[in-house]
Scaffold this active site. Sequence first.
Site, PDB file in Angstrom:
ATOM      1  N   SER A   3       0.799  -1.237   0.000  1.00 19.14           N
ATOM      2  CA  SER A   3       0.000   0.000   0.000  1.00 19.14           C
ATOM      3  C   SER A   3       0.826   1.279   0.000  1.00 19.14           C
ATOM      4  CB  SER A   3      -0.947  -0.001   1.196  1.00 19.14           C
ATOM      5  OG  SER A   3      -1.953  -0.975   1.033  1.00 19.14           O
ATOM      6  N   ALA A   4       2.096   1.219   0.321  1.00 17.40           N
ATOM      7  CA  ALA A   4       2.923   2.425   0.231  1.00 17.40           C
ATOM      8  C   ALA A   4       2.957   2.934  -1.204  1.00 17.40           C
ATOM      9  CB  ALA A   4       4.333   2.148   0.735  1.00 17.40           C
TER      10      ALA A   4
END
Length: 581
Positions: free
Chosen positions: A306-307
């Site tokens: 998700s970064a």
Amino acid sequence: MKCRTYNRKKILIVFLSAAVILAGLIGRLAYLMIFEADYYQELAQDLHERERPVKAARGEIVDRNGTVLATNRTVCTISVIHSQIRETERVIEVLSEELELEPGEVRKKVEKVSSMERIRTNVDKETGDRIREYDLDGVKVDEDYKRYYPYDELASRVLGFTGADNQGIIGLEVKYDDYLKGQDGTILTVTDARGVELEGVAEDRIEPVPGETLQVSLDYNIQSYCQQAAVNVMEEKQAEGVSILLMNPQNGEIYAMVNAPEFNLNAPFELNTGQDRGSMSDEAFQDALNQMWRNRCINDTYEPGSAFKIMTAAACLEEGVVSLEDTFVCPGYRIVEDRKIRCHKTGGHGAETFADGIRNSCNPVFMDIGLRLGAGRFCDYFEQFGLMELTGVDLPGEAGTIMHKRDAIGPVELATMTFGQSFQVTPIQMAVTVSSIINGGNRVTPHVATGIVDKDGNLAEEFEFPVKKGIVSDEISETMRVLLESVVSEGSGSNARLEGYSIGGKTATSQTLPRSANKYIASFVGFAPAEDPQVLGLVIIHDPKGVYYGGTIAAPVLRDIFDNVLPYLGIEKNGAMVYTE
């Protein structure tokens, strides 16, 4: 009468032949004396001269404040000259005892007929001095240098180490070897026909030129603190390893780079796992060493999870396919073709704006905007952000991005890529790309070395690294800083909140391949101050046991690092910088 005439002719022929031969010899001798004199004088000189190398002192490596991270210790090289040895058995006895070598091994070298034979290198100076005091004919003790690292494991994969020849093996030691190695000198001695050094004849000595001092952007205190933080969380979570990067997102200078567990630079051929070499084949041992020496921040790739939504959001905002007020509905999944792709919140987030989607780290929101963007434009931004290029970091062995080919990206691949799955990047690539999105759109070159300093500590040469501008617009960069600050202050990155400071960041949790192994990577990327980023950090925890969510276990690590590092760097709690002379 005829016989006498015949004998005279025979004598005359012999005489003339001898005269011709003699004339030829005289001519040859004259030619050698006149035209080849220099050549044969050089050969004769070589027979009576013997060179011994004198190693140059390798240049030191110092941190940004002048703290010495790599230096030299005086050691000795013990050699024997066969033609000068008078007491063979005594020499063998002394050298085998003082150097702790098998007598048979020493005997082979002592009795070998050669101009000079090395018995052992890198002998500590005390032992060398004792051997010198025996005053044994034919035994030479030359002082030398051995690389020494005062802090053992500090930044082991960044600094690197040297081999027996004092040349760099990995890390900065090999990358900047031309600056550090210096120029060896020589000692020239004269011998008689038997090879014995002549007394009273002065040695001709060419002094070595020491290497240059390399200054790096690492900070001993910051590196030490980050390293301890990595060890603590690795032990707490029984993780396979922990990587931490801390850098200046404005210029690419790296303050700390940790790959725990580190290894001892003063014993780089001892495994940091404690495994005994005796139970391993040579090949297995070398493979284990190679793995130990790998810099995970540079050499290894991972699914960022998700970064990567930072990049997806920036691309979609830049392209104009989404606005902050756009609304979405998350039921906990999206159906893409024949796949049901879930959100991390299985019950769903319900109705939310795009800004909410970022704060909630909602997968369906990012799948939706990614599909709006389309595979072609997604790939264009992937390249625009520099993700298909190497970062150019000044450390060896940087790995490239592992990515689908354009024509192989269908709706399912695109959907998963929007939240950082089905492709891999290096940690340094993630840190640099996030930096470019939050620093105004400049893709900086990450680097450790900053320049060469003279003996007085003054900067003699400053290194320059390229910057690529226009990665995103100033407007989108500012918007991303605001959004990512809200992730920490209101959303999934709340465990990174730090009183008095504005922190921006993004959590991530990804699964390693093969998926059936049920191994995860927890990570968090954050920066401060959010409105004017001066420090960016990335924490990656490999295969933690128990809870493995990035927001739960990685975010607090960076929060604690910022709590110590931000005041140390002069960043006040209101976000202002304190500049000191």
